[in-house]
Design a protein around this motif. Sequence first.
Motif, PDB file in Angstrom:
ATOM      1  N   CYS A  55      46.377  23.768   8.408  1.00  0.00           N
ATOM      2  CA  CYS A  55      47.128  23.984   9.644  1.00  0.00           C
ATOM      3  C   CYS A  55      47.739  22.682  10.160  1.00  0.00           C
ATOM      4  CB  CYS A  55      46.244  24.626  10.695  1.00  0.00           C
ATOM      5  SG  CYS A  55      45.794  26.332  10.273  1.00  0.00           S
ATOM      6  N   LEU A  56      47.034  21.581  10.008  1.00  0.00           N
ATOM      7  CA  LEU A  56      47.600  20.295  10.422  1.00  0.00           C
ATOM      8  C   LEU A  56      48.785  19.920   9.553  1.00  0.00           C
ATOM      9  CD1 LEU A  56      44.342  18.304  11.241  1.00  0.00           C
ATOM     10  CD2 LEU A  56      46.075  19.135  12.856  1.00  0.00           C
ATOM     11  N   ILE A  57      48.692  20.192   8.268  1.00  0.00           N
ATOM     12  CA  ILE A  57      49.819  19.931   7.366  1.00  0.00           C
ATOM     13  C   ILE A  57      50.997  20.830   7.740  1.00  0.00           C
ATOM     14  CG2 ILE A  57      50.620  20.198   4.980  1.00  0.00           C
ATOM     15  CD1 ILE A  57      47.762  19.307   4.132  1.00  0.00           C
ATOM     16  N   GLY A  58      50.719  22.099   7.976  1.00  0.00           N
ATOM     17  CA  GLY A  58      51.774  23.054   8.321  1.00  0.00           C
ATOM     18  C   GLY A  58      52.469  22.739   9.626  1.00  0.00           C
ATOM     19  N   ALA A  59      51.786  22.033  10.531  1.00  0.00           N
ATOM     20  CA  ALA A  59      52.357  21.714  11.840  1.00  0.00           C
ATOM     21  C   ALA A  59      53.572  20.796  11.741  1.00  0.00           C
ATOM     22  CB  ALA A  59      51.301  21.067  12.726  1.00  0.00           C
ATOM     23  N   ALA A  60      53.710  20.083  10.637  1.00  0.00           N
ATOM     24  CA  ALA A  60      54.850  19.188  10.474  1.00  0.00           C
ATOM     25  C   ALA A  60      56.164  19.964  10.419  1.00  0.00           C
ATOM     26  CB  ALA A  60      54.679  18.351   9.210  1.00  0.00           C
ATOM     27  N   GLY A  61      56.087  21.214  10.024  1.00  0.00           N
ATOM     28  CA  GLY A  61      57.289  22.040   9.926  1.00  0.00           C
ATOM     29  C   GLY A  61      58.058  21.757   8.648  1.00  0.00           C
ATOM     30  N   GLY A  62      58.956  22.621   8.335  1.00  0.00           N
ATOM     31  CA  GLY A  62      59.756  22.475   7.130  1.00  0.00           C
ATOM     32  C   GLY A  62      59.145  23.212   5.953  1.00  0.00           C
ATOM     33  N   GLN A  67      54.731  25.202   2.417  1.00  0.00           N
ATOM     34  CA  GLN A  67      54.214  25.450   1.071  1.00  0.00           C
ATOM     35  C   GLN A  67      52.865  24.774   0.853  1.00  0.00           C
ATOM     36  OE1 GLN A  67      57.537  24.176  -1.316  1.00  0.00           O
ATOM     37  NE2 GLN A  67      58.391  26.249  -1.409  1.00  0.00           N
ATOM     38  N   SER A  68      52.703  23.563   1.372  1.00  0.00           N
ATOM     39  CA  SER A  68      51.423  22.863   1.228  1.00  0.00           C
ATOM     40  C   SER A  68      50.316  23.582   2.001  1.00  0.00           C
ATOM     41  CB  SER A  68      51.548  21.422   1.716  1.00  0.00           C
ATOM     42  OG  SER A  68      52.439  20.707   0.911  1.00  0.00           O
ATOM     43  N   CYS A  69      50.644  23.988   3.226  1.00  0.00           N
ATOM     44  CA  CYS A  69      49.691  24.737   4.052  1.00  0.00           C
ATOM     45  C   CYS A  69      49.289  26.029   3.339  1.00  0.00           C
ATOM     46  CB  CYS A  69      50.335  25.036   5.405  1.00  0.00           C
ATOM     47  SG  CYS A  69      49.402  26.143   6.487  1.00  0.00           S
ATOM     48  N   TYR A  70      50.287  26.756   2.892  1.00  0.00           N
ATOM     49  CA  TYR A  70      50.064  28.041   2.219  1.00  0.00           C
ATOM     50  C   TYR A  70      49.213  27.856   0.960  1.00  0.00           C
ATOM     51  CZ  TYR A  70      51.258  32.486  -0.015  1.00  0.00           C
ATOM     52  OH  TYR A  70      51.201  33.713  -0.628  1.00  0.00           O
ATOM     53  N   ARG A  71      49.546  26.854   0.156  1.00  0.00           N
ATOM     54  CA  ARG A  71      48.817  26.612  -1.091  1.00  0.00           C
ATOM     55  C   ARG A  71      47.342  26.301  -0.819  1.00  0.00           C
ATOM     56  NH1 ARG A  71      51.120  22.298  -2.662  1.00  0.00           N
ATOM     57  NH2 ARG A  71      49.396  20.914  -2.252  1.00  0.00           N
ATOM     58  N   ALA A  80      47.370  36.353   1.057  1.00  0.00           N
ATOM     59  CA  ALA A  80      48.728  35.823   1.173  1.00  0.00           C
ATOM     60  C   ALA A  80      49.354  36.072   2.541  1.00  0.00           C
ATOM     61  CB  ALA A  80      49.605  36.416   0.069  1.00  0.00           C
ATOM     62  N   VAL A  81      49.212  37.263   3.076  1.00  0.00           N
ATOM     63  CA  VAL A  81      49.834  37.584   4.361  1.00  0.00           C
ATOM     64  C   VAL A  81      49.218  36.737   5.470  1.00  0.00           C
ATOM     65  CG1 VAL A  81      50.134  39.408   6.087  1.00  0.00           C
ATOM     66  CG2 VAL A  81      50.465  39.914   3.669  1.00  0.00           C
ATOM     67  N   ILE A  82      47.914  36.590   5.459  1.00  0.00           N
ATOM     68  CA  ILE A  82      47.241  35.786   6.477  1.00  0.00           C
ATOM     69  C   ILE A  82      47.647  34.324   6.345  1.00  0.00           C
ATOM     70  CG2 ILE A  82      44.989  34.967   7.293  1.00  0.00           C
ATOM     71  CD1 ILE A  82      43.877  37.731   6.411  1.00  0.00           C
ATOM     72  N   ALA A  83      47.678  33.810   5.123  1.00  0.00           N
ATOM     73  CA  ALA A  83      48.067  32.411   4.904  1.00  0.00           C
ATOM     74  C   ALA A  83      49.495  32.168   5.376  1.00  0.00           C
ATOM     75  CB  ALA A  83      47.922  32.055   3.427  1.00  0.00           C
ATOM     76  N   GLY A  84      50.406  33.050   5.034  1.00  0.00           N
ATOM     77  CA  GLY A  84      51.799  32.883   5.451  1.00  0.00           C
ATOM     78  C   GLY A  84      51.963  32.915   6.959  1.00  0.00           C
ATOM     79  N   ASN A  85      51.323  33.885   7.602  1.00  0.00           N
ATOM     80  CA  ASN A  85      51.419  33.988   9.057  1.00  0.00           C
ATOM     81  C   ASN A  85      50.802  32.773   9.736  1.00  0.00           C
ATOM     82  OD1 ASN A  85      52.753  36.434   9.003  1.00  0.00           O
ATOM     83  ND2 ASN A  85      50.880  37.636   9.187  1.00  0.00           N
ATOM     84  N   ALA A  86      49.670  32.315   9.220  1.00  0.00           N
ATOM     85  CA  ALA A  86      48.999  31.148   9.807  1.00  0.00           C
ATOM     86  C   ALA A  86      49.873  29.909   9.695  1.00  0.00           C
ATOM     87  CB  ALA A  86      47.652  30.922   9.112  1.00  0.00           C
ATOM     88  N   CYS A  87      50.462  29.686   8.547  1.00  0.00           N
ATOM     89  CA  CYS A  87      51.296  28.499   8.348  1.00  0.00           C
ATOM     90  C   CYS A  87      52.559  28.560   9.205  1.00  0.00           C
ATOM     91  CB  CYS A  87      51.629  28.323   6.872  1.00  0.00           C
ATOM     92  SG  CYS A  87      50.154  27.937   5.880  1.00  0.00           S
ATOM     93  N   ARG A  88      53.092  29.741   9.422  1.00  0.00           N
ATOM     94  CA  ARG A  88      54.230  29.880  10.331  1.00  0.00           C
ATOM     95  C   ARG A  88      53.819  29.540  11.756  1.00  0.00           C
ATOM     96  NH1 ARG A  88      54.621  34.278   7.382  1.00  0.00           N
ATOM     97  NH2 ARG A  88      56.222  34.347   5.785  1.00  0.00           N
ATOM     98  N   ARG A  89      52.636  29.995  12.149  1.00  0.00           N
ATOM     99  CA  ARG A  89      52.134  29.689  13.501  1.00  0.00           C
ATOM    100  C   ARG A  89      51.959  28.188  13.696  1.00  0.00           C
ATOM    101  NH1 ARG A  89      48.602  33.868  16.305  1.00  0.00           N
ATOM    102  NH2 ARG A  89      49.294  35.802  15.375  1.00  0.00           N
ATOM    103  N   ALA A  90      51.476  27.521  12.666  1.00  0.00           N
ATOM    104  CA  ALA A  90      51.227  26.080  12.782  1.00  0.00           C
ATOM    105  C   ALA A  90      52.513  25.315  13.055  1.00  0.00           C
ATOM    106  CB  ALA A  90      50.585  25.565  11.500  1.00  0.00           C
ATOM    107  N   ALA A  91      53.613  25.748  12.496  1.00  0.00           N
ATOM    108  CA  ALA A  91      54.871  25.013  12.601  1.00  0.00           C
ATOM    109  C   ALA A  91      55.630  25.295  13.880  1.00  0.00           C
ATOM    110  CB  ALA A  91      55.758  25.351  11.404  1.00  0.00           C
ATOM    111  N   GLN A  92      55.337  26.378  14.561  1.00  0.00           N
ATOM    112  CA  GLN A  92      56.058  26.720  15.786  1.00  0.00           C
ATOM    113  C   GLN A  92      55.605  25.830  16.930  1.00  0.00           C
ATOM    114  OE1 GLN A  92      55.299  30.850  16.343  1.00  0.00           O
ATOM    115  NE2 GLN A  92      56.694  31.478  14.732  1.00  0.00           N
ATOM    116  N   GLU A  93      56.533  25.539  17.828  1.00  0.00           N
ATOM    117  CA  GLU A  93      56.198  24.708  18.988  1.00  0.00           C
ATOM    118  C   GLU A  93      56.289  25.512  20.258  1.00  0.00           C
ATOM    119  OE1 GLU A  93      57.455  20.330  17.544  1.00  0.00           O
ATOM    120  OE2 GLU A  93      59.032  21.521  18.468  1.00  0.00           O
TER     121      GLU A  93
END
Length: 93
Positions: A55-62, A67-71, A80-93
């Motif tokens: 989640c910290l990696i995903g917070a950088a956005g982009g 992809q790093s967060c998801y992996r 997969a669905v949970i990982a994708g949704n979580a990584c999207r949440r991390a990047a939103q401000e």
Amino acid sequence: MKLVRRIAAAATGLTLALGGVVALAPTASATPQGCFYYVLENKPDADPQIAEDACLIGAAGGQAAFQSCYRLLREDYVPAVIAGNACRRAAQE
């Protein structure tokens, strides 16, 4: 007897207040913390350290951060669905 009733009333009030905070937590604004709690709510046996790191990696956005967060989450067997949704949440401000 009055003291016991007051303590019970205070404990009940505190429980209700904290319960309201917990109930609001999933709808809080998307952040690395929101991502972390989303993962653990939907996959309780996920490794908390891996979820936090992802989640910290995903917070950088982009795309690369996503992809790093998801992996990382997928390597911990987060669906997969949970990982994708979580990584999207991390990047939103």
